[in-house]
Design a protein around this motif. Structure first.
Motif, PDB file in Angstrom:
ATOM      1  N   PRO A  90     -10.059   5.739   5.724  1.00  0.00           N
ATOM      2  CA  PRO A  90     -11.236   5.012   6.266  1.00  0.00           C
ATOM      3  C   PRO A  90     -12.631   5.054   5.423  1.00  0.00           C
ATOM      4  CG  PRO A  90      -9.967   6.297   7.689  1.00  0.00           C
ATOM      5  CD  PRO A  90      -9.400   6.656   6.371  1.00  0.00           C
ATOM      6  N   VAL A  91     -12.767   5.833   4.675  1.00  0.00           N
ATOM      7  CA  VAL A  91     -14.038   6.300   3.677  1.00  0.00           C
ATOM      8  C   VAL A  91     -13.798   5.660   2.115  1.00  0.00           C
ATOM      9  CG1 VAL A  91     -14.961   7.803   5.197  1.00  0.00           C
ATOM     10  CG2 VAL A  91     -13.653   8.390   3.045  1.00  0.00           C
ATOM     11  N   VAL A  92     -12.479   5.064   1.837  1.00  0.00           N
ATOM     12  CA  VAL A  92     -12.225   4.681   0.522  1.00  0.00           C
ATOM     13  C   VAL A  92     -12.718   3.068   0.524  1.00  0.00           C
ATOM     14  CG1 VAL A  92     -10.446   4.244  -1.092  1.00  0.00           C
ATOM     15  CG2 VAL A  92     -10.436   6.208   0.165  1.00  0.00           C
ATOM     16  N   LEU A  93     -14.043   2.746   0.356  1.00  0.00           N
ATOM     17  CA  LEU A  93     -14.305   1.488   0.263  1.00  0.00           C
ATOM     18  C   LEU A  93     -14.741   0.904  -1.079  1.00  0.00           C
ATOM     19  CD1 LEU A  93     -16.219   1.830   3.580  1.00  0.00           C
ATOM     20  CD2 LEU A  93     -13.792   0.980   3.631  1.00  0.00           C
ATOM     21  N   PHE A  94     -14.847  -0.509  -1.092  1.00  0.00           N
ATOM     22  CA  PHE A  94     -15.272  -1.258  -2.508  1.00  0.00           C
ATOM     23  C   PHE A  94     -16.286  -2.355  -1.992  1.00  0.00           C
ATOM     24  CE2 PHE A  94     -11.400   0.589  -3.811  1.00  0.00           C
ATOM     25  CZ  PHE A  94     -11.570   0.989  -5.008  1.00  0.00           C
ATOM     26  N   PRO A  95     -17.191  -2.685  -2.744  1.00  0.00           N
ATOM     27  CA  PRO A  95     -18.107  -3.640  -2.649  1.00  0.00           C
ATOM     28  C   PRO A  95     -17.154  -4.919  -2.048  1.00  0.00           C
ATOM     29  CG  PRO A  95     -18.775  -2.494  -4.347  1.00  0.00           C
ATOM     30  CD  PRO A  95     -17.468  -1.967  -3.886  1.00  0.00           C
ATOM     31  N   TYR A 108      -9.535  -1.173   6.025  1.00  0.00           N
ATOM     32  CA  TYR A 108      -8.454  -0.070   6.583  1.00  0.00           C
ATOM     33  C   TYR A 108      -7.279  -0.879   7.225  1.00  0.00           C
ATOM     34  CZ  TYR A 108      -6.576   3.917   9.243  1.00  0.00           C
ATOM     35  OH  TYR A 108      -6.037   4.852   9.746  1.00  0.00           O
ATOM     36  N   VAL A 109      -7.628  -2.417   7.825  1.00  0.00           N
ATOM     37  CA  VAL A 109      -6.390  -2.748   8.439  1.00  0.00           C
ATOM     38  C   VAL A 109      -5.335  -3.198   7.441  1.00  0.00           C
ATOM     39  CG1 VAL A 109      -5.745  -4.950   9.539  1.00  0.00           C
ATOM     40  CG2 VAL A 109      -7.827  -3.699  10.211  1.00  0.00           C
ATOM     41  N   ILE A 114       0.065  -1.876   4.272  1.00  0.00           N
ATOM     42  CA  ILE A 114       0.777  -1.638   3.109  1.00  0.00           C
ATOM     43  C   ILE A 114       1.364  -0.421   3.139  1.00  0.00           C
ATOM     44  CG2 ILE A 114       0.251  -1.016   0.736  1.00  0.00           C
ATOM     45  CD1 ILE A 114      -2.027  -3.263   0.494  1.00  0.00           C
ATOM     46  N   TYR A 115       0.637   0.411   4.111  1.00  0.00           N
ATOM     47  CA  TYR A 115       1.353   1.873   4.342  1.00  0.00           C
ATOM     48  C   TYR A 115       2.765   1.598   4.681  1.00  0.00           C
ATOM     49  CZ  TYR A 115       2.520   6.011   6.788  1.00  0.00           C
ATOM     50  OH  TYR A 115       3.102   7.071   7.403  1.00  0.00           O
ATOM     51  N   ILE A 169      -5.557   0.984  -5.562  1.00  0.00           N
ATOM     52  CA  ILE A 169      -5.580   1.563  -4.289  1.00  0.00           C
ATOM     53  C   ILE A 169      -4.430   1.174  -3.332  1.00  0.00           C
ATOM     54  CG2 ILE A 169      -6.873   2.016  -1.988  1.00  0.00           C
ATOM     55  CD1 ILE A 169      -7.817   3.744  -4.433  1.00  0.00           C
ATOM     56  N   PHE A 170      -4.289  -0.059  -3.441  1.00  0.00           N
ATOM     57  CA  PHE A 170      -3.166  -0.727  -2.670  1.00  0.00           C
ATOM     58  C   PHE A 170      -1.861  -0.205  -3.204  1.00  0.00           C
ATOM     59  CE2 PHE A 170      -5.376  -5.111  -1.701  1.00  0.00           C
ATOM     60  CZ  PHE A 170      -6.191  -4.374  -0.793  1.00  0.00           C
TER      61      PHE A 170
END
Length: 235
Positions: A90-95, A108-109, A114-115, A169-170
């Motif tokens: 939830p806190v692994v974010l990109f611009p 996050y969705v 993907i998971y 990340i995906f």
């Protein structure tokens, strides 16, 4: 004509043998039968009393024997992947300009989808790939969690982040799903094979091993209550 000979329980059968072998009244409920036919030897494992219910001592003995080869790897995999899903991702974010998204919440969705895709692929391909050493995917899942946590911690610093692209990340999340699904399905496949000729024991084992993943999810959820806010504060 096949020749049958019975030997004392060995390997998993010895672990599954109930009660204390030094007890004068001890009778092992498990045997091995070797069938020799045309130079080939086939070993079959079965219960001497297949129509009788397992005793409490037999159940405890079987649960102990399942702990290291099956339950502990499954527990660790679920702790790692659900901690990653609930506390780290939830806190692994990109611009937004570096993502295919239009809203931050889309991160996050997409991660979750993907998971689940990875889990679906690995659980559906069990007949193609056989995994007998469940500690391998368990260890790899822990490394995946460490990498994701490093990404979350370093993303707000001046240091180079481990994974610079959201598409990487995906791939990491897909890998996480593959490991989790593979460990889950091969745990149950392994138990079914080990206890193929012991229907009562197999029924109990398939039920009791589910405690491991349930406990792992609970531990991960409790840990994420602290990890996610801590990572947010760090960032």
């Amino acid at each position: 004509m096949p020749v049958q000979s019975q030997t004392e329980p060995t390997s998993i059968n010895k672990l599954l043998a109930a009660t204390d072998p030094t007890d004068p009244e001890f009778v092992s409920p498990f045997v091995e039968t070797e069938i020799e036919d045309g130079g080939l030897t086939t070993r079959r494992v079965y219960k001497t009393r297949p129509d009788e219910a397992m005793t409490m001592n037999e159940k405890f003995a079987m649960a102990r024997s399942l702990m290291v080869p099956y339950m502990l790897p499954l527990f660790l995999v679920y702790v790692a992947e659900y901690t990653m899903n609930q506390g780290v991702l939830p806190v692994v974010l990109f611009p937004l300009e570096k993502t295919p998204f239009t809203h931050i919440r889309d991160h996050y969705v997409t991660y979750s989808a993907i998971y689940q895709l990875g889990v679906f692929i690995s659980r559906s391909s069990a007949s193609l790939i056989q995994i007998s050493r469940l500690w391998i995917p368990s260890f790899l899942q822990l490394l995946t969690l460490i990498l994701a946590m490093s990404q979350a911690v370093l993303s707000s610093s001046q240091a180079a982040i481990p994974i610079p692209s959201i598409y990487m990340i995906f791939g990491l999340i897909l890998w996480e799903g593959l490991l989790g699904g593979a460990t889950y399905v091969h745990t149950y496949i392994g138990i079914s094979k080990d206890l193929e000729h012991d229907p009562k024991g197999k029924e109990f084992a398939l039920g009791v091993v589910g405690v491991a993943d349930g406990l792992g999810i609970m531990v991960a959820g409790l840990a994420s209550l602290w990890i996610e806010p801590a990572l947010c504060q760090w960032q």
